[in-house]
Write an enzyme that holds these catalytic residues in place. Structure first.
Site: not given
Ligand code: IMP
Length: 422
Positions: A15-16, A19, A43-45, A225, A301, A304, A411
């Site tokens: 993820g991140d 996109k 969280g898509h900026t 994700q 989101v 961290r 990019s």
């Molecule tokens: P959950 O989806 O909140 O249950 O988190 C499960 C795992 O997926 C954790 O390690 C989160 O940090 C990671 N995670 C969930 N959504 C994202 C995202 O949009 N980007 C990056 N990591 C994510």
């Protein structure tokens, strides 16, 4: 008339991948933009008309008049967070109610799911997943155990169903002796969110999507994700709870595999991960800190620190395989501009065993690297492929060769203009 296609735009690592940045390159080509998995953990900026928005549950096509946006059945939705997100867009002048349809089959995240998320994480101690705390895991668990509430439930006898499920959750929390919560204000906002959601078209989105495809319309399935967080193919149990891979597009939208067209896989020129779990390429030194700082790698989101490391070809090849990626999109090459040496993980090693295939259990493996000379020149002023420095070109060629997949977009900076199509 030729049937339309569903193209998928997927983060293929943790993820991140950014996109949000390429969405405005993509969305004009489609009639419909649909989210098929996940919820407010994403969280898509997006920077649109000079304003910055963080989209969590809402698809990125909402900025465009005349485009239909869909929150599909594979998603989970928190009404209070949805309301906050949607109202911000409405305040900025985007008329969402005519552009956004929500599947009646999508599941609701209750306030008590969020408390359960925290309680389960606390109970796991050092084995905690490091979730976003948005109640994702408990909501999807409830879907699988057939006790969840769906969006369609808000249309009839909702309060009764809600109170029954809440009581069940409070009982579980009491059994866990988890008392660190206060629902009062949160519940009020959540119920206001439910009322607000009623003002949107709550529909059978799978039927709408298939009708649109039959009429020759094209759909962009927008992932959330990444593949390594997929419930089946990620680094289980350190994963999210939905199908983030291309197969999830079919189940999460109710479209057939034969309707899938292109599968765009987005990755960064290096790796990041938020939350716990194995990450063989992780750098614990100044190089990792430098990548984090230059790449601004802090969670959208949760805020961290993202864990940082070099590009992982084992993960990339695996993700291309399980998703059937047809085109790669490489983000943030410019973050590596100042490094004299750039490393790429080409295999994992444990107890004298070396593998280039993603192992069942990624715990305890170390990365085997191949080194490349850095390009040591700024990429962010480049506007065409012809201007690529030789070392950057070699880096790209290597990835394409190793993955047998073309990188069609590169990019080289946060701006829209810094997106080079090949
Ligand atoms: P959950 O989806 O909140 O249950 O988190 C499960 C795992 O997926 C954790 O390690 C989160 O940090 C990671 N995670 C969930 N959504 C994202 C995202 O949009 N980007 C990056 N990591 C994510």
């Amino acid at each position: 008339m030729a049937k339309g296609k569903v193209d998928a735009l997927l983060g293929i690592v943790f993820g991140d991948e950014g996109k949000g940045k390429v969405v405005d390159v993509f969305t004009p080509r489609y009639d419909i933009v649909a989210r098929f998995a996940g919820g407010p953990n994403a969280g898509h900026t997006i920077i649109f008309d000079g304003k910055k928005f963080v989209l969590r549950s809402i698809p990125s096509g909402v900025f465009d008049e005349g485009k239909l946006n869909v929150i599909g059945n594979g998603c989970v939705i928190a009404p209070d967070l949805f309301m906050a997100e949607a109202q911000e867009l409405e305040a900025a002048g985007y008329d969402l109610r005519s552009r956004l349809h929500i599947s009646k089959r999508a599941h609701l995240i209750l306030p008590t799911h969020r408390v359960l998320d925290r309680a389960y994480e606390a109970a796991k101690g050092k084995n905690r997943v490091g979730t976003t705390g948005k109640g994702i895991g408990p909501a999807y668990s409830e879907k699988a155990s057939r006790t969840g509430l769906r969006v369609g439930d808000i249309l009839e006898n909702f309060r009764e169903k809600y109170e029954a499920l809440k009581a069940r959750h409070l009982q579980i929390l009491a059994d866990l002796h988890y008392t660190d919560f206060d629902l009062s204000g949160e519940e009020e906002k959540w119920l206001a969110g439910v009322e607000y959601m009623r003002q949107f078209p709550l529909t059978d989105t799978e039927i709408e999507l298939n009708r649109a495809l039959a009429e020759g319309k094209n759909v962009l399935a927008e992932g959330a994700q990444g593949t390594m967080l997929d419930i089946d193919h990620g680094t289980y149990p350190f994963v999210s709870s939905s199908s983030t891979v291309c197969g999830g597009v079919c189940t999460g939208l109710g479209v057939a595999p034969t309707s899938i067209g292109e599968v765009f896989g987005i990755f960064k020129a290096y790796s990041t991960r938020v939350g716990s779990g194995p990450f063989p390429v992780e750098l614990f030194d100044a190089t990792g800190d430098k990548i984090r700082e230059i790449g601004n790698e802090y969670g959208a989101v949760t805020g961290r620190n993202r864990r940082c490391g070099w590009l992982d070809m084992v993960a990339l090849r695996y993700a291309i395989m399980v998703n059937g990626v047809t085109q790669l999109i490489m983000m943030k090459g410019d973050v590596l501009d100042s490094f004299a040496t750039i490393r790429v993980c080409v295999a994992y090693e444990k107890d004298g065993v070396r593998t280039t295939d993603m192992p069942y259990d990624t715990e305890g493996w170390t990365a085997v690297y191949r080194d490349f000379p850095g390009w040591q020149t700024p990429l962010n002023g480049l506007t065409s492929e012809a201007e690529f420095p030789q070392a950057f070109r070699e880096y790209i060629d290597f990835i394409e060769r190793e993955t047998s997949t073309p990188i069609t977009i590169v990019s080289v900076g946060p701006d829209r203009a810094q997106t080079i199509q090949r």
